[in-house]
Design an enzyme around this catalytic site. Structure first.
Site, PDB file in Angstrom:
ATOM      1  N   ASP A 286       5.838 -36.872  26.514  1.00  0.00           N
ATOM      2  CA  ASP A 286       5.248 -36.432  25.254  1.00  0.00           C
ATOM      3  C   ASP A 286       3.744 -36.694  25.191  1.00  0.00           C
ATOM      4  O   ASP A 286       3.167 -36.584  24.124  1.00  0.00           O
ATOM      5  CB  ASP A 286       5.874 -37.273  24.101  1.00  0.00           C
ATOM      6  CG  ASP A 286       6.648 -36.407  23.148  1.00  0.00           C
ATOM      7  OD1 ASP A 286       6.851 -35.246  23.476  1.00  0.00           O
ATOM      8  OD2 ASP A 286       7.036 -36.928  22.089  1.00  0.00           O
TER       9      ASP A 286
ATOM     10  N   CYS B   3      28.770 -21.418  18.702  1.00  0.00           N
ATOM     11  CA  CYS B   3      28.540 -22.451  17.682  1.00  0.00           C
ATOM     12  C   CYS B   3      27.225 -22.194  16.926  1.00  0.00           C
ATOM     13  O   CYS B   3      26.227 -21.763  17.511  1.00  0.00           O
ATOM     14  CB  CYS B   3      28.480 -23.820  18.370  1.00  0.00           C
ATOM     15  SG  CYS B   3      28.044 -25.170  17.277  1.00  0.00           S
TER      16      CYS B   3
ATOM     17  N   CYS C  86      14.668 -36.764  11.103  1.00  0.00           N
ATOM     18  CA  CYS C  86      15.748 -36.086  10.386  1.00  0.00           C
ATOM     19  C   CYS C  86      17.121 -36.304  11.033  1.00  0.00           C
ATOM     20  O   CYS C  86      17.993 -36.907  10.437  1.00  0.00           O
ATOM     21  CB  CYS C  86      15.405 -34.600  10.296  1.00  0.00           C
ATOM     22  SG  CYS C  86      16.695 -33.586   9.563  1.00  0.00           S
TER      23      CYS C  86
END
Ligand code: SF4
Ligand code: SF4
Length: 308
Positions: free
Chosen positions: A133, A189, A239
């Site tokens: 990252d 899904c 989240c």
């Protein structure tokens, strides 16, 4: 030469496993031509929101050889973070599981440094750089090409052992045996799309960061959008909703990393303790955590936004 490549590959995969990475896959370092258009379109639509850094280093993002001269291989590594224990109080503001313990950037960097040291000791002097990252690397694409994970419809990466992992890469000037790209097992899904409280997954595999609670609570600096006020599901930092509902997370890999274990008080905090948090407590609880990125002011903004 093939047997040497095989031997080196096995050494690297064994060392990675010993260091706690639960998956390690390798792909050939090359210019990611097929990603240029995707990245350009995503940026043009403004889906990167305030993440201006996504626009920087466009060429470097697509070409590992610009990051490591003579790069031959990209080693993708997955490190699990699903906690052994979750927050105790169901009505307390919810902290994303990746942020419980020490900031993963430091933990992964240290692990990958150790892997590079082992490579140099056991294989010889090779040049490599580790990223997590932290530099312009399309880590998701490399993880997919290396066969370690596929991109879910929520745009995050996942494996049959779940999606609660961090991704790191080592770009290296050593030829290795390459894995085949991962298959996608999302099938029909749509659980993550259906469960997203802000409809941030605008279509399968596309996230509008401007609506994503994870982005808004962690990276976004301004005032949170009023129209989403009732939709934050008590999230204070990050989240996880689209991951929690994913059928592949029924039995996620649980980490065994001391540095990811949070301050014991953090998991015990009640709703009112969260809302009354002081700067001193914030500093104590999140001394080495990724939560520090929002600073106390950012965390308070999030808490005020979800307060009922
Ligand atoms: S992290 Fe939350 S807000 Fe973002 S896409 Fe997933 S469910 Fe939606
Ligand atoms: S919830 Fe379903 S569609 Fe979403 S990432 Fe998981 S398997 Fe794929």
């Amino acid at each position: 030469m093939n047997s040497r490549k095989h031997k080196y590959t096995q050494i690297i995969k064994t060392e990675a496993k010993n260091l706690g990475f639960f998956a390690c896959g390798i792909s050939k370092a090359r210019f990611l031509e097929e990603e240029a258009e995707n990245l350009e379109n995503w940026l043009k639509k403004g889906y990167n929101a305030e993440m201006q850094y996504m626009e920087n280093h466009f060429e470097k993002r697509l070409n590992p050889k610009l990051l490591v001269p003579g790069a031959k291989s990209v080693i993708s590594l997955l490190y699990p973070y699903y906690p052994q224990t979750l927050q105790k109080h169901k009505d307390a503001p919810v902290l994303s599981k990746y942020a419980y313990g020490e900031d993963y950037h430091f933990v992964l960097k240290d692990k990958m440094k150790k892997l590079m040291t082992a490579i140099n000791e056991k294989i010889g002097e090779v040049n490599g750089r580790a990223f997590t990252d932290s530099a312009p690397v399309l880590d998701k694409k490399w993880a997919e090409l290396s066969g370690t994970a596929w991109r879910g419809k929520h745009s995050g990466m996942l494996t049959k052992q779940g999606s609660f992992f961090f991704i790191g890469e080592i770009i290296i000037d050593l030829e290795l045996q390459y894995d085949i790209p991962a298959n996608n097992y999302c099938g029909t899904c749509t659980r993550c799309i259906d469960a997203c409280p802000t409809q941030a997954i605008t279509e399968p595999y596309k996230i509008d960061a401007r609506k994503c609670i994870s982005y808004l609570t962690v990276e976004f600096k301004g005032s949170l959008p009023e129209e989403l006020k009732t939709k934050f599901k008590n999230r204070v930092f990050g989240c996880d909703i689209c991951q929690d509902v994913c059928p592949h997370n029924r039995n996620p890999v649980i980490h065994n990393e001391q540095r990811f274990i949070p301050d014991p008080e953090l998991l015990e905090m009640t709703k009112s303790e969260w809302h009354e948090i002081t700067e001193d407590i914030f500093k104590k609880l999140f001394k080495k955590s990724a939560v520090k990125r929002t600073k106390f002011k950012g965390l308070k903004r999030n808490l005020d936004f979800i307060k009922q």
